[in-house]
Design an enzyme around this catalytic site. Structure first.
Site, PDB file in Angstrom:
ATOM      1  N   ASP A  34      13.151   7.661 -23.451  1.00 57.71           N
ATOM      2  CA  ASP A  34      12.113   6.837 -24.075  1.00 57.71           C
ATOM      3  C   ASP A  34      11.664   7.462 -25.394  1.00 57.71           C
ATOM      4  O   ASP A  34      11.335   6.744 -26.343  1.00 57.71           O
ATOM      5  CB  ASP A  34      10.899   6.700 -23.137  1.00 57.71           C
ATOM      6  CG  ASP A  34      11.184   5.766 -21.980  1.00 57.71           C
ATOM      7  OD1 ASP A  34      12.317   5.246 -21.889  1.00 57.71           O
ATOM      8  OD2 ASP A  34      10.269   5.562 -21.163  1.00 57.71           O
ATOM      9  N   ASP A  38      11.429   5.435 -28.717  1.00 59.48           N
ATOM     10  CA  ASP A  38      10.125   5.263 -29.376  1.00 59.48           C
ATOM     11  C   ASP A  38      10.136   5.808 -30.800  1.00 59.48           C
ATOM     12  O   ASP A  38       9.558   5.225 -31.708  1.00 59.48           O
ATOM     13  CB  ASP A  38       9.016   5.965 -28.578  1.00 59.48           C
ATOM     14  CG  ASP A  38       8.681   5.217 -27.298  1.00 59.48           C
ATOM     15  OD1 ASP A  38       9.073   4.049 -27.169  1.00 59.48           O
ATOM     16  OD2 ASP A  38       8.031   5.813 -26.420  1.00 59.48           O
ATOM     17  N   SER A  83       3.404  -7.142 -25.525  1.00 62.44           N
ATOM     18  CA  SER A  83       3.584  -5.704 -25.361  1.00 62.44           C
ATOM     19  C   SER A  83       2.293  -5.026 -25.840  1.00 62.44           C
ATOM     20  O   SER A  83       1.267  -5.674 -25.977  1.00 62.44           O
ATOM     21  CB  SER A  83       4.794  -5.286 -26.202  1.00 62.44           C
ATOM     22  OG  SER A  83       4.987  -3.895 -26.116  1.00 62.44           O
ATOM     23  N   LEU A  84       2.332  -3.754 -26.113  1.00 63.93           N
ATOM     24  CA  LEU A  84       1.163  -3.051 -26.646  1.00 63.93           C
ATOM     25  C   LEU A  84       1.577  -2.219 -27.836  1.00 63.93           C
ATOM     26  O   LEU A  84       2.694  -1.680 -27.867  1.00 63.93           O
ATOM     27  CB  LEU A  84       0.593  -2.102 -25.581  1.00 63.93           C
ATOM     28  CG  LEU A  84      -0.085  -2.722 -24.354  1.00 63.93           C
ATOM     29  CD1 LEU A  84      -0.385  -1.654 -23.317  1.00 63.93           C
ATOM     30  CD2 LEU A  84      -1.382  -3.418 -24.773  1.00 63.93           C
ATOM     31  N   GLU A 113      -7.447   3.106 -19.118  1.00 61.87           N
ATOM     32  CA  GLU A 113      -6.727   2.987 -17.843  1.00 61.87           C
ATOM     33  C   GLU A 113      -5.449   3.798 -17.895  1.00 61.87           C
ATOM     34  O   GLU A 113      -4.909   4.033 -18.981  1.00 61.87           O
ATOM     35  CB  GLU A 113      -6.296   1.528 -17.619  1.00 61.87           C
ATOM     36  CG  GLU A 113      -7.418   0.607 -17.320  1.00 61.87           C
ATOM     37  CD  GLU A 113      -6.986  -0.846 -17.458  1.00 61.87           C
ATOM     38  OE1 GLU A 113      -5.792  -1.166 -17.294  1.00 61.87           O
ATOM     39  OE2 GLU A 113      -7.863  -1.653 -17.770  1.00 61.87           O
ATOM     40  N   LYS A 115      -1.596   4.243 -17.784  1.00 63.52           N
ATOM     41  CA  LYS A 115      -0.483   3.339 -18.111  1.00 63.52           C
ATOM     42  C   LYS A 115       0.605   3.553 -17.062  1.00 63.52           C
ATOM     43  O   LYS A 115       1.327   4.557 -17.092  1.00 63.52           O
ATOM     44  CB  LYS A 115       0.042   3.618 -19.525  1.00 63.52           C
ATOM     45  CG  LYS A 115       1.113   2.647 -19.957  1.00 63.52           C
ATOM     46  CD  LYS A 115       1.418   2.793 -21.425  1.00 63.52           C
ATOM     47  CE  LYS A 115       2.400   1.730 -21.888  1.00 63.52           C
ATOM     48  NZ  LYS A 115       3.713   1.810 -21.254  1.00 63.52           N
ATOM     49  N   ARG A 136       8.164 -10.053 -17.033  1.00 67.97           N
ATOM     50  CA  ARG A 136       7.717 -10.409 -18.384  1.00 67.97           C
ATOM     51  C   ARG A 136       8.849 -11.061 -19.179  1.00 67.97           C
ATOM     52  O   ARG A 136       8.618 -11.917 -20.022  1.00 67.97           O
ATOM     53  CB  ARG A 136       7.234  -9.141 -19.101  1.00 67.97           C
ATOM     54  CG  ARG A 136       6.592  -9.425 -20.427  1.00 67.97           C
ATOM     55  CD  ARG A 136       6.122  -8.145 -21.097  1.00 67.97           C
ATOM     56  NE  ARG A 136       7.238  -7.289 -21.452  1.00 67.97           N
ATOM     57  CZ  ARG A 136       7.121  -6.132 -22.099  1.00 67.97           C
ATOM     58  NH1 ARG A 136       5.934  -5.685 -22.412  1.00 67.97           N
ATOM     59  NH2 ARG A 136       8.179  -5.420 -22.398  1.00 67.97           N
ATOM     60  N   GLU A 170       1.334  -4.335 -12.902  1.00 66.05           N
ATOM     61  CA  GLU A 170       2.537  -3.525 -12.970  1.00 66.05           C
ATOM     62  C   GLU A 170       3.040  -3.305 -11.551  1.00 66.05           C
ATOM     63  O   GLU A 170       2.259  -2.941 -10.663  1.00 66.05           O
ATOM     64  CB  GLU A 170       2.172  -2.180 -13.627  1.00 66.05           C
ATOM     65  CG  GLU A 170       3.330  -1.411 -14.168  1.00 66.05           C
ATOM     66  CD  GLU A 170       3.752  -1.863 -15.582  1.00 66.05           C
ATOM     67  OE1 GLU A 170       3.230  -2.886 -16.094  1.00 66.05           O
ATOM     68  OE2 GLU A 170       4.628  -1.186 -16.135  1.00 66.05           O
ATOM     69  N   LYS A 287      -8.571  -0.417 -24.001  1.00 63.98           N
ATOM     70  CA  LYS A 287      -8.838  -1.847 -24.258  1.00 63.98           C
ATOM     71  C   LYS A 287     -10.299  -2.045 -24.632  1.00 63.98           C
ATOM     72  O   LYS A 287     -11.175  -1.467 -23.981  1.00 63.98           O
ATOM     73  CB  LYS A 287      -8.565  -2.666 -22.985  1.00 63.98           C
ATOM     74  CG  LYS A 287      -7.160  -2.527 -22.466  1.00 63.98           C
ATOM     75  CD  LYS A 287      -6.975  -3.171 -21.087  1.00 63.98           C
ATOM     76  CE  LYS A 287      -5.557  -2.908 -20.602  1.00 63.98           C
ATOM     77  NZ  LYS A 287      -5.308  -3.343 -19.230  1.00 63.98           N
TER      78      LYS A 287
HETATM   79  P1  NAD Z   1       4.956  -0.447 -23.518  1.00 66.79           P
HETATM   80  O1  NAD Z   1       5.508   0.085 -22.251  1.00 66.79           O
HETATM   81  O2  NAD Z   1       4.751   0.522 -24.604  1.00 66.79           O
HETATM   82  O3  NAD Z   1       3.552  -1.167 -23.220  1.00 66.79           O
HETATM   83  C1  NAD Z   1       3.350  -2.436 -22.644  1.00 66.79           C
HETATM   84  C2  NAD Z   1       3.429  -2.460 -21.169  1.00 66.79           C
HETATM   85  O4  NAD Z   1       2.601  -1.499 -20.567  1.00 66.79           O
HETATM   86  C3  NAD Z   1       2.908  -3.753 -20.570  1.00 66.79           C
HETATM   87  O5  NAD Z   1       3.860  -4.776 -20.665  1.00 66.79           O
HETATM   88  C4  NAD Z   1       2.634  -3.353 -19.170  1.00 66.79           C
HETATM   89  O6  NAD Z   1       3.759  -3.653 -18.400  1.00 66.79           O
HETATM   90  C5  NAD Z   1       2.470  -1.867 -19.218  1.00 66.79           C
HETATM   91  N1  NAD Z   1       1.233  -1.354 -18.631  1.00 66.79           N
HETATM   92  C6  NAD Z   1       1.175  -0.340 -17.733  1.00 66.79           C
HETATM   93  N2  NAD Z   1      -0.076  -0.079 -17.381  1.00 66.79           N
HETATM   94  C7  NAD Z   1      -0.860  -0.961 -18.040  1.00 66.79           C
HETATM   95  C8  NAD Z   1      -2.261  -1.188 -18.067  1.00 66.79           C
HETATM   96  N3  NAD Z   1      -3.107  -0.447 -17.355  1.00 66.79           N
HETATM   97  N4  NAD Z   1      -2.718  -2.157 -18.856  1.00 66.79           N
HETATM   98  C9  NAD Z   1      -1.876  -2.909 -19.622  1.00 66.79           C
HETATM   99  N5  NAD Z   1      -0.532  -2.736 -19.635  1.00 66.79           N
HETATM  100  C10 NAD Z   1      -0.032  -1.767 -18.851  1.00 66.79           C
HETATM  101  O7  NAD Z   1       5.783  -1.566 -24.088  1.00 66.79           O
HETATM  102  P2  NAD Z   1       7.074  -2.298 -23.565  1.00 66.79           P
HETATM  103  O8  NAD Z   1       7.292  -3.344 -24.553  1.00 66.79           O
HETATM  104  O9  NAD Z   1       6.917  -2.677 -22.132  1.00 66.79           O
HETATM  105  O10 NAD Z   1       8.268  -1.291 -23.599  1.00 66.79           O
HETATM  106  C11 NAD Z   1       8.411  -0.265 -24.403  1.00 66.79           C
HETATM  107  C12 NAD Z   1       8.666   0.910 -23.493  1.00 66.79           C
HETATM  108  O11 NAD Z   1       9.960   0.812 -22.989  1.00 66.79           O
HETATM  109  C13 NAD Z   1       8.542   2.179 -24.263  1.00 66.79           C
HETATM  110  O12 NAD Z   1       7.967   3.169 -23.435  1.00 66.79           O
HETATM  111  C14 NAD Z   1       9.963   2.521 -24.547  1.00 66.79           C
HETATM  112  O13 NAD Z   1      10.156   3.896 -24.625  1.00 66.79           O
HETATM  113  C15 NAD Z   1      10.660   1.958 -23.362  1.00 66.79           C
HETATM  114  N6  NAD Z   1      12.034   1.615 -23.711  1.00 66.79           N
HETATM  115  C16 NAD Z   1      12.941   2.572 -23.541  1.00 66.79           C
HETATM  116  C17 NAD Z   1      14.266   2.339 -23.885  1.00 66.79           C
HETATM  117  C18 NAD Z   1      15.277   3.418 -23.655  1.00 66.79           C
HETATM  118  O14 NAD Z   1      16.428   3.195 -24.020  1.00 66.79           O
HETATM  119  N7  NAD Z   1      14.925   4.546 -23.084  1.00 66.79           N
HETATM  120  C19 NAD Z   1      14.624   1.091 -24.413  1.00 66.79           C
HETATM  121  C20 NAD Z   1      13.659   0.116 -24.582  1.00 66.79           C
HETATM  122  C21 NAD Z   1      12.343   0.379 -24.235  1.00 66.79           C
END
Ligand code: NAD
Length: 328
Positions: A34, A38, A83-84, A113, A115, A136, A170, A287
């Site tokens: 990740d 990122d 997403s966030l 909160e 994550k 999602r 989640e 938030k």
């Molecule tokens: P994100 O994980 O940065 O944030 C959004 C997500 O956080 C929401 O969709 C929700 O599912 C989650 N979440 C968990 N707890 C939460 C809470 N208390 N309140 C609100 N949301 C909460 O964004 P993303 O778009 O889901 O994905 C990006 C993530 O995926 C990054 O961490 C990235 O590193 C990873 N990723 C990794 C690879 C890889 O090849 N390793 C590829 C793509 C994405």
């Protein structure tokens, strides 16, 4: 770096991020950490901000999540599942706080909160009964994983009140279930899951619900889909308390914070205590609490402006991900 080199770099990052995203979101088998993903995404965002002409319409910075897996029915989300935005340090959080204060003044508070490192889910209830559950997906359309979600014990099949509502949260695999699962897979000579997040995603996106049932998945609900106001709620913290009352599991480590200093103290505390949790977290979500203030702040196509995800530093620090120089 001249224009041609910059264009090549942007093309390369687009291509690689798409490949990594496909492996992660669609195949549930990440090919890079990740941190690498990122960092590259962060670099691309920085370039695009300075050179908007280089934003591809299908750039990974412009979209949420992955594609829909074949074999599942599609479910159109009633409200987009966004997403966030990310913060990686105190300065990023300070900038987030400054932006908010500029827009809505100083009279607001945050909810912090954990994550949860799992898979975002949307649960639809009609007259108190669980009807459908979805991933999602690409943020607009998700996969129908209702039958798999019915096997998750913390998802109520009937709510405490006969209301129609969407719950968002989640779905995750506790650390112990993950270790046990990989141990059993190793004994059978099967491929191991990279981490609990991928194991949870892989389990929910199986066509046979018996597999999900055997995987000891759990959930934390963190939002009401759509307008919480139609349920008489005026803030995110009220919504979480209401979700508890309805029978959902919410995460009780949340905390209200008035200042970004308090937010940072919460982050420091959980950076230390993270290993003691029975589930994986990959950061802290911050938030703005009140709904009217959230609405005033609004959203971009990808993420709300009233929330941000602080990401814990990666265990292994990766400074260079490609042969090309990462500085712009
Ligand atoms: P994100 O994980 O940065 O944030 C959004 C997500 O956080 C929401 O969709 C929700 O599912 C989650 N979440 C968990 N707890 C939460 C809470 N208390 N309140 C609100 N949301 C909460 O964004 P993303 O778009 O889901 O994905 C990006 C993530 O995926 C990054 O961490 C990235 O590193 C990873 N990723 C990794 C690879 C890889 O090849 N390793 C590829 C793509 C994405």
């Amino acid at each position: 770096m001249d224009q041609l080199q910059l264009e090549e770099k942007v093309a390369e990052y687009n291509k690689l991020l798409k490949e990594y995203g496909h492996a992660y979101y669609v195949l549930d088998q990440p090919v890079v950490s990740d941190a690498i993903y990122d960092q590259m995404l962060h670099e691309l965002i920085a370039i695009e901000e300075q050179h908007p002409d280089l934003i591809y319409p299908d750039s990974p910075t412009q979209r949420v999540g992955g594609e829909i897996l074949k074999g599942f029915q599609k479910i159109e989300h009633r409200y987009p599942m966004l997403s966030l935005g990310n913060a990686f340090n105190e300065a990023d959080l300070q900038a987030f706080d400054d932006r908010i204060r500029n827009m809505i003044g100083d009279k607001f508070s945050y909810v912090c909160e954990l994550k949860i490192d799992g898979l975002a889910i949307s649960l639809i209830y009609e007259n108190g009964l669980f009807k459908t559950g979805a991933t999602r997906g690409d943020g607009t359309t998700g996969e129908d994983i209702t039958e798999n979600l019915k096997t998750v014990h913390s998802i109520p099949l009937r709510l405490a009140e006969p209301i129609s509502i969407e719950a968002r949260g989640e779905c995750y695999m506790p650390k112990k279930s993950f270790t046990d699962l990989n141990k059993a897979r190793a004994e059978r000579g099967e491929e191991l899951f990279a981490n609990p997040r991928n194991a949870a995603a892989g389990s929910l996106r199986q066509l046979d619900p018996k597999i999900a049932a055997s995987r000891n998945l759990a959930t934390f609900i963190y939002a009401v889909g759509g307008s919480g106001e139609s349920y008489g709620l005026s803030s995110h913290s009220e919504a979480l308390a209401y979700m508890d009352k309805l029978g959902f599991q919410t995460n009780h480590e949340r905390q209200n914070c008035k200042t970004i200093k308090e937010v940072w103290a919460y982050i420091e505390r959980w950076t230390e205590e993270r290993p003691n949790l029975s589930y994986e977290i990959d950061g802290i979500v911050i938030k703005v609490d009140r709904y009217d203030q959230q609405q005033e702040l609004g959203s971009t196509v990808k993420a709300p402006r009233w929330s941000i995800a602080y990401k814990f530093p990666a265990e292994e620090v990766v400074t260079k991900v490609l042969d090309v120089d990462l500085t712009v």
